[in-house]
Structures are given as C-alpha cells and as structure tokens.
Design a protein around this motif. Structure first.
Motif, PDB file in Angstrom:
ATOM      1  N   ALA A   7       0.343  -1.151   0.222  1.00  0.00           N
ATOM      2  CA  ALA A   7       0.148   0.037  -0.426  1.00  0.00           C
ATOM      3  C   ALA A   7       0.883   0.814   0.530  1.00  0.00           C
ATOM      4  N   ALA A   8       1.738   1.117   0.472  1.00  0.00           N
ATOM      5  CA  ALA A   8       2.730   2.599   0.713  1.00  0.00           C
ATOM      6  C   ALA A   8       3.581   2.399  -0.666  1.00  0.00           C
ATOM      7  N   LEU A   9       3.604   1.394  -0.776  1.00  0.00           N
ATOM      8  CA  LEU A   9       4.583   1.332  -2.228  1.00  0.00           C
ATOM      9  C   LEU A   9       4.360   2.055  -3.224  1.00  0.00           C
ATOM     10  N   THR A  10       2.616   1.855  -3.260  1.00  0.00           N
ATOM     11  CA  THR A  10       1.699   2.610  -4.638  1.00  0.00           C
ATOM     12  C   THR A  10       1.637   4.366  -4.244  1.00  0.00           C
ATOM     13  N   LYS A  11       1.072   4.273  -2.650  1.00  0.00           N
ATOM     14  CA  LYS A  11       0.681   5.851  -2.710  1.00  0.00           C
ATOM     15  C   LYS A  11       2.361   6.479  -2.802  1.00  0.00           C
ATOM     16  N   ASP A  12       3.704   5.667  -1.904  1.00  0.00           N
ATOM     17  CA  ASP A  12       4.203   7.448  -2.216  1.00  0.00           C
ATOM     18  C   ASP A  12       4.968   6.915  -3.535  1.00  0.00           C
ATOM     19  N   TYR A  13       5.440   5.240  -4.227  1.00  0.00           N
ATOM     20  CA  TYR A  13       6.190   5.729  -5.453  1.00  0.00           C
ATOM     21  C   TYR A  13       5.079   5.737  -6.830  1.00  0.00           C
ATOM     22  N   CYS A  14       4.200   4.836  -6.483  1.00  0.00           N
ATOM     23  CA  CYS A  14       3.375   4.660  -8.160  1.00  0.00           C
ATOM     24  C   CYS A  14       2.209   6.021  -8.802  1.00  0.00           C
ATOM     25  N   ARG A  15       2.212   6.953  -7.920  1.00  0.00           N
ATOM     26  CA  ARG A  15       1.425   7.609  -7.742  1.00  0.00           C
ATOM     27  C   ARG A  15       2.539   9.377  -8.279  1.00  0.00           C
ATOM     28  N   CYS A  16       3.901   9.475  -8.282  1.00  0.00           N
ATOM     29  CA  CYS A  16       4.888   9.712  -8.229  1.00  0.00           C
ATOM     30  C   CYS A  16       5.484   9.496  -9.372  1.00  0.00           C
ATOM     31  N   SER A  17       5.265   8.846  -9.555  1.00  0.00           N
ATOM     32  CA  SER A  17       6.727   8.042 -10.835  1.00  0.00           C
ATOM     33  C   SER A  17       5.997   8.108 -11.800  1.00  0.00           C
ATOM     34  N   ASP A  18       7.167   8.319 -13.195  1.00  0.00           N
ATOM     35  CA  ASP A  18       6.930   9.212 -13.941  1.00  0.00           C
ATOM     36  C   ASP A  18       6.245   7.032 -15.368  1.00  0.00           C
ATOM     37  N   LEU A  28       3.092  -8.237 -11.741  1.00  0.00           N
ATOM     38  CA  LEU A  28       2.267  -7.828 -12.596  1.00  0.00           C
ATOM     39  C   LEU A  28       0.701  -7.798 -12.080  1.00  0.00           C
ATOM     40  N   HIS A  29       0.810  -8.987 -11.943  1.00  0.00           N
ATOM     41  CA  HIS A  29      -0.285  -9.297 -11.029  1.00  0.00           C
ATOM     42  C   HIS A  29      -1.267  -8.439 -10.232  1.00  0.00           C
ATOM     43  N   VAL A  30      -0.579  -8.155  -9.092  1.00  0.00           N
ATOM     44  CA  VAL A  30      -0.661  -8.103  -7.621  1.00  0.00           C
ATOM     45  C   VAL A  30      -0.841  -6.151  -7.869  1.00  0.00           C
ATOM     46  N   LEU A  31       0.217  -5.882  -9.094  1.00  0.00           N
ATOM     47  CA  LEU A  31       0.546  -4.337  -8.745  1.00  0.00           C
ATOM     48  C   LEU A  31      -1.051  -4.345  -9.294  1.00  0.00           C
ATOM     49  N   LEU A  32      -2.043  -4.829 -10.301  1.00  0.00           N
ATOM     50  CA  LEU A  32      -3.098  -4.286 -11.189  1.00  0.00           C
ATOM     51  C   LEU A  32      -4.229  -4.559 -10.656  1.00  0.00           C
ATOM     52  N   THR A  33      -4.283  -6.041  -9.791  1.00  0.00           N
ATOM     53  CA  THR A  33      -5.768  -6.155  -9.204  1.00  0.00           C
ATOM     54  C   THR A  33      -5.400  -5.834  -7.290  1.00  0.00           C
ATOM     55  N   GLN A  34      -4.259  -5.565  -6.799  1.00  0.00           N
ATOM     56  CA  GLN A  34      -4.070  -4.800  -5.175  1.00  0.00           C
ATOM     57  C   GLN A  34      -3.968  -3.625  -5.272  1.00  0.00           C
ATOM     58  N   CYS A  35      -2.518  -3.352  -5.701  1.00  0.00           N
ATOM     59  CA  CYS A  35      -2.173  -1.938  -6.180  1.00  0.00           C
ATOM     60  C   CYS A  35      -2.908  -0.697  -6.086  1.00  0.00           C
ATOM     61  N   GLY A  40      -6.519   5.093  -7.656  1.00  0.00           N
ATOM     62  CA  GLY A  40      -7.182   5.490  -8.750  1.00  0.00           C
ATOM     63  C   GLY A  40      -6.838   5.514 -10.498  1.00  0.00           C
ATOM     64  N   PRO A  41      -6.677   6.668 -11.099  1.00  0.00           N
ATOM     65  CA  PRO A  41      -6.545   6.742 -12.003  1.00  0.00           C
ATOM     66  C   PRO A  41      -4.619   6.188 -12.153  1.00  0.00           C
ATOM     67  N   ARG A  42      -4.257   5.578 -13.219  1.00  0.00           N
ATOM     68  CA  ARG A  42      -2.906   4.888 -13.781  1.00  0.00           C
ATOM     69  C   ARG A  42      -2.194   6.496 -14.302  1.00  0.00           C
ATOM     70  N   GLY A  82      -0.630  -7.676 -21.860  1.00  0.00           N
ATOM     71  CA  GLY A  82      -1.145  -6.513 -23.111  1.00  0.00           C
ATOM     72  C   GLY A  82      -1.752  -5.341 -22.160  1.00  0.00           C
ATOM     73  N   SER A  83      -1.337  -5.870 -20.840  1.00  0.00           N
ATOM     74  CA  SER A  83      -2.091  -4.233 -20.148  1.00  0.00           C
ATOM     75  C   SER A  83      -1.172  -3.304 -20.121  1.00  0.00           C
ATOM     76  N   ALA A  84       0.376  -3.996 -20.440  1.00  0.00           N
ATOM     77  CA  ALA A  84       1.102  -2.702 -20.326  1.00  0.00           C
ATOM     78  C   ALA A  84       1.096  -1.705 -21.510  1.00  0.00           C
ATOM     79  N   ASP A  85       1.771  -0.539 -20.964  1.00  0.00           N
ATOM     80  CA  ASP A  85       2.146   0.214 -21.956  1.00  0.00           C
ATOM     81  C   ASP A  85       2.944  -0.637 -23.003  1.00  0.00           C
ATOM     82  N   THR A  86       4.257  -0.407 -22.773  1.00  0.00           N
ATOM     83  CA  THR A  86       5.312  -1.763 -23.497  1.00  0.00           C
ATOM     84  C   THR A  86       5.548  -2.890 -23.404  1.00  0.00           C
ATOM     85  N   VAL A  87       6.641  -3.705 -23.932  1.00  0.00           N
ATOM     86  CA  VAL A  87       7.067  -5.355 -22.960  1.00  0.00           C
ATOM     87  C   VAL A  87       7.612  -5.531 -23.567  1.00  0.00           C
ATOM     88  N   VAL A  88       8.897  -5.799 -22.729  1.00  0.00           N
ATOM     89  CA  VAL A  88      10.198  -5.807 -23.290  1.00  0.00           C
ATOM     90  C   VAL A  88      10.444  -7.457 -22.665  1.00  0.00           C
TER      91      VAL A  88
END
Length: 272
Positions: A7-18, A28-35, A40-42, A82-88
C-alpha cells in the motif's frame, strides 16, 4: 518493500512516477489487482519486463509429468502483458510469442558478456561444471542437475574418471545430498572464475526453461565449451558441433560429455 508494504509502495511511489517497470507475471498481477485497484487513475507508463514466458516453461514441465504451480495461476500471462504500455522481452522468439498473443508494443532487450577466457591448459582442467541458482527443489536448475546426476553422470564418470562441480546460490542447501566422492556441491560463490578455470566441460542439462540461459552464455564467455539440452539449443540458436554440442536424451548427453572431455581438438573448436 513491495512485498510487505504494498500500500505504501503504491501511495508513495507509483503516483509520483513517470514509469513503473514490473518484472514477472505474479508481480504485475498484484500491481494491477491489489495496488492500482485502490489507487485511482494510472498516471504513469507501465512497462512489463517479460524476462521469461512462464507458461512456456510450465508446458514443458507438464510434458515431463510434473505438476506445475505456474500452470494453475489465476491469471493469463499474455493478458497481463497486454495491459502494459510496452513489453520488454529477452529474445526474438519471445517477441514473436508476444506479438502473436496480441501485444502491440514489444522490444527485445537482451544482455551482453565480454569474453574473458582463462588460459588454463587442457591437461590442467579435470572437471565438469554446472552453475545455477536454486530456489527450492522444484526449480528448473534443481531438476536439471538432479536429472544429470542420476541419469547421465554415472556413465560420464565411468568413461572419464572426472569429477563434477556444482555451484550457485542454494545448491548446497537443496542439492547437498548429491555430494559424493565424484560430485562436489559448493553453494554460492563470491568468485566463480576458479571453478571455470579448472573446468573442461560445462553442462546445461535443462529439461524445462524460459527466457535465455544466462549461465550458458557466462560459461562461453569464460571459454568453457558447452554440452546443452535441446531445449537450451532452441533458445540459443548456435551451431551444433561448432559452437556447442547438443543432446536430446540422457544417453546422447553422456556420449557428448565424454567425447568433448576426451578430445582436445574438438574442445578447442568449440572454445574458439
């Protein structure tokens, strides 16, 4: 800590990341479904790092008759990608698989080794070498070296009178029972060069795998010739008999190991 403080990772990092870069499908499953479900919006670009296609490895494992946790995960790997903008991905094979699954933006980012061959002579090298991290008894490296020791090594040892060195994270804890008069399990090593300097042949008897075989490329960079399984050969796409020796079954693998160990000219060809 993304495991204990999601929860802290999502709140403190994801919302401030480019850019958010995620490796492996369960993360990725955890990020999309739990975090992100509660965040809110990505507002960032999401990159999925498919350093391996796990469903491919799971199918190979099932073909051997082993149950696979990867095969029963409650999500679809390609749908997640497929839910990502780009796959490496790490190889052209994996890029093709992603594109065929409907992923539109895929880039290949592999890795590179600089050659660093040891100058130890043929006569001073008297061991076979396996290197690989082992994270539990179900790990592909654990399966492959147990298979090698049980189905291949007795014939090789009888033909060559050599010894086998097994090195890598967790090998001493998970594979310690393999220790014998002809097999030495070292565990994690700060410096692998001494093991490569005394090895005449490097073995990659992998039976199920995905991505790229890092250990095989590393051994080649150290100048130690390879005997590899057909699965590894399909990943590397090198030339059998020129760049490495390939074996599709235990008897052929044993023959190729004994042949390479005993033939200085063949070994030099593969080393070059």
């Amino acid at each position: 800590d993304g495991l204990r403080n999601r929860a802290a990772l999502t709140k403190d990092y994801c919302r401030c990341s480019d850019v958010v870069w995620v490796s492996r499908p369960h993360n990725l499953h955890v990020l999309l479904t739990q975090c992100l479900a509660v965040a809110g919006p990505r507002n960032f670009r999401l990159i999925y790092d498919a350093e391996a296609i796990f469903s491919e490895r799971a199918q190979q494992k099932q073909a051997l008759g082993g149950a696979s946790a990867d095969a029963v995960e409650p999500y679809h790997e390609f749908a997640l990608a497929g839910s990502a903008d780009t796959v490496v991905v790490v190889s052209e094979n994996d890029k093709t698989a992603m594109l065929q699954s409907g992923v539109h933006s895929v880039h290949v980012v592999g890795f590179e080794f600089s050659p660093s061959p040891a100058s130890t002579g043929f006569a001073q090298r008297r061991t076979f070498l396996f290197v690989g991290g082992v994270h539990g008894s179900d790990n592909p490296n654990a399966d492959s070296i147990r298979y090698f020791c049980r189905a291949i090594w007795p014939a090789v040892q009888q033909a060559t009178a050599a010894s086998l060195i097994v090195a890598g994270y967790g090998t001493d804890q998970v594979l310690g029972d393999l220790n014998s008069s002809t097999i030495k399990v070292l565990g994690a090593q700060e410096d692998l060069r001494p093991s490569y300097e005394e090895a005449r042949v490097f073995v990659v008897p992998t039976r199920y795998a995905a991505g790229l075989p890092f250990k095989a490329y590393e051994a080649a960079a150290f100048g130690v010739p390879l005997v590899v399984s057909d699965i590894i050969a399909r990943q590397m796409k090198w030339r059998d008999g020129i760049d490495y020796l390939v074996a599709g079954d235990a008897d052929t693998f044993a023959h190729q190991c004994s042949r390479l160990y005993s033939d200085p000219a063949l070994r030099q060809t593969l080393r070059a």
